[in-house]
Write a protein that holds these residues in place. Structure first.
Motif, PDB file in Angstrom:
ATOM      1  N   CYS A  68      13.023  21.401 -10.566  1.00 37.35           N
ATOM      2  CA  CYS A  68      14.339  21.969 -10.280  1.00 37.35           C
ATOM      3  C   CYS A  68      15.499  21.052 -10.642  1.00 37.35           C
ATOM      4  N   SER A  69      15.244  20.020 -11.428  1.00 43.23           N
ATOM      5  CA  SER A  69      16.315  19.078 -11.745  1.00 43.23           C
ATOM      6  C   SER A  69      17.000  19.361 -13.073  1.00 43.23           C
ATOM      7  N   ASP A  70      16.309  20.002 -13.995  1.00 42.67           N
ATOM      8  CA  ASP A  70      16.845  20.280 -15.328  1.00 42.67           C
ATOM      9  C   ASP A  70      17.534  21.644 -15.326  1.00 42.67           C
ATOM     10  N   PRO A  71      18.801  21.728 -15.753  1.00 46.53           N
ATOM     11  CA  PRO A  71      19.520  23.010 -15.768  1.00 46.53           C
ATOM     12  C   PRO A  71      18.846  24.097 -16.588  1.00 46.53           C
ATOM     13  N   SER A  72      17.941  23.717 -17.480  1.00 46.88           N
ATOM     14  CA  SER A  72      17.245  24.723 -18.287  1.00 46.88           C
ATOM     15  C   SER A  72      16.071  25.353 -17.547  1.00 46.88           C
TER      16      SER A  72
END
Length: 357
Positions: free
Chosen positions: A247-251
């Motif tokens: 859940c850390s990468d905006p993609s």
């Protein structure tokens, strides 16, 4: 595991209504605010039903071997008419039918809404009968039909809105066995969000259909302007879902999911509303293992702390044990979440089974 689950709760709902609640709650109409005029007015009871991990098994055979290589499908043994507790067997249709009949006779008129936290298809535990996409869909449709038999209105309202065909709101969520292969839920929109948008057409509010098609998440105002129940797609947080990466990468869909949740909670705060978060896989963790990706767990506990004035509880399934969890304040958060589940194998549920006859 034979894990037909049902619970009645009043504490969380009552706590959500204590603030600025009028003495005569009968004026509330259950359902989303923009659909309220089409629903039947019901006085609030202060209780709701939580049901999870139904796992219907069309191949279950009474008298089969529950301990064999293919539990309760073949061989000779003591698999019972209503199931085989404390085994790896799934749920016979006889128990599902008896449970929903009991709910209809004893519970339906005393609750305000239903939380249904997933796993409404059997496990893939028999090589002779491998699961198929069609079977997973049909088993979920079967469970939907059972809900409609209990909570559906007689006739239709004629407004082409299938949500208005329910007496009370029902809030479902994806289980890790409601997809194929199990656990693997790719970024949406995908075939599962599109298919379940049809299967759950009676449950997903019209204004939430776009976000559901996007990622399988939505919320329902089960008590208009007072209480919303969120259906989280925890498969995007699930550490066993190799189709996504935290859940850390905006993609990543997990990141988008938490951003959506944050925005919705902020809007509820402005409206002085409360929320219950629901999902299938709980944020369980020990020193050596976590059910969620760590980045998702960190955001979840942060959101619980940030919106502790809005969130009144959390409900999950999956683990098939009667328990609750408190999130560790020293690792991520000050406020803990609630997680409740009852397995057919526990003494409490065994006595409930006795009620079913």
């Amino acid at each position: 595991m034979c894990s037909m689950v049902w619970l009645l709760y009043s504490l969380l709902l009552l706590s959500a209504l204590t603030t600025a609640a009028p003495s005569d709650r009968s004026q509330y109409v259950l359902g989303p605010a923009n659909e309220s005029t089409a629903r039947t007015s019901r006085k609030l009871q202060g209780k709701f039903l939580h049901i999870t991990d139904i796992h219907p098994d069309p191949f279950y055979r009474e008298g089969s071997d529950p301990a064999g290589e293919h539990p309760c499908h073949r061989g000779e043994g003591n698999a019972g008419y209503f199931g085989a507790e404390k085994t790896q067997c799934d749920t016979p249709f006889t128990l599902i039918n008896a449970t929903f009949d009991w709910i209809k006779e004893n519970v339906r008129d005393d609750i305000d809404f239903v939380v249904w936290t997933g796993d409404s298809a059997r496990h893939d535990n028999d090589r002779k009968y491998p699961r198929t996409v069609q079977q997973v869909e049909q088993l979920n449709e079967f469970v939907v039909q059972k809900f409609l038999e209990v909570f559906g209105k007689n006739g239709h309202d004629g407004d082409h809105n299938s949500r208005n065909d329910l007496l009370i709101p029902i809030v479902p969520t994806f289980g890790n066995n409601d997809i194929l292969p199990h656990n693997i839920f790719p970024p949406g929109p995908n075939k599962w969000t599109k298919k379940f948008l049809t299967i759950w057409r009676n449950f997903v509010p019209e204004e939430q259909r776009h976000s559901f098609a996007r990622g399988g998440w939505f919320f329902t105002e089960v008590i208009p302007n007072k209480l919303a129940v969120f259906s989280l797609n925890t498969l995007y947080f699930f550490d066993s879902n190799s189709a996504v990466d935290g859940c850390s990468d905006p993609s990543e869909p997990g990141y988008e999911h938490f951003e959506w949740l944050r925005i919705q909670l902020e809007l509820l705060r402005k409206r002085n509303m409360k929320a219950i978060l629901t999902g299938h896989v709980p944020p369980a963790r020990t020193e050596g293992k976590s059910s969620w990706d760590e980045t998702c767990y960190q955001k979840y506990t942060l959101w619980l702390r940030q919106y502790r004035d809005v969130i009144v509880g959390n409900l999950y399934g999956h683990m098939n044990i009667d328990h609750f969890m408190l999130q560790d304040q020293y690792r991520a958060t000050i406020r803990g979440g609630y997680c409740f589940s009852i397995d057919m194998n526990t003494p409490l549920t065994h006595s409930a089974r006795g009620v079913l006859g």
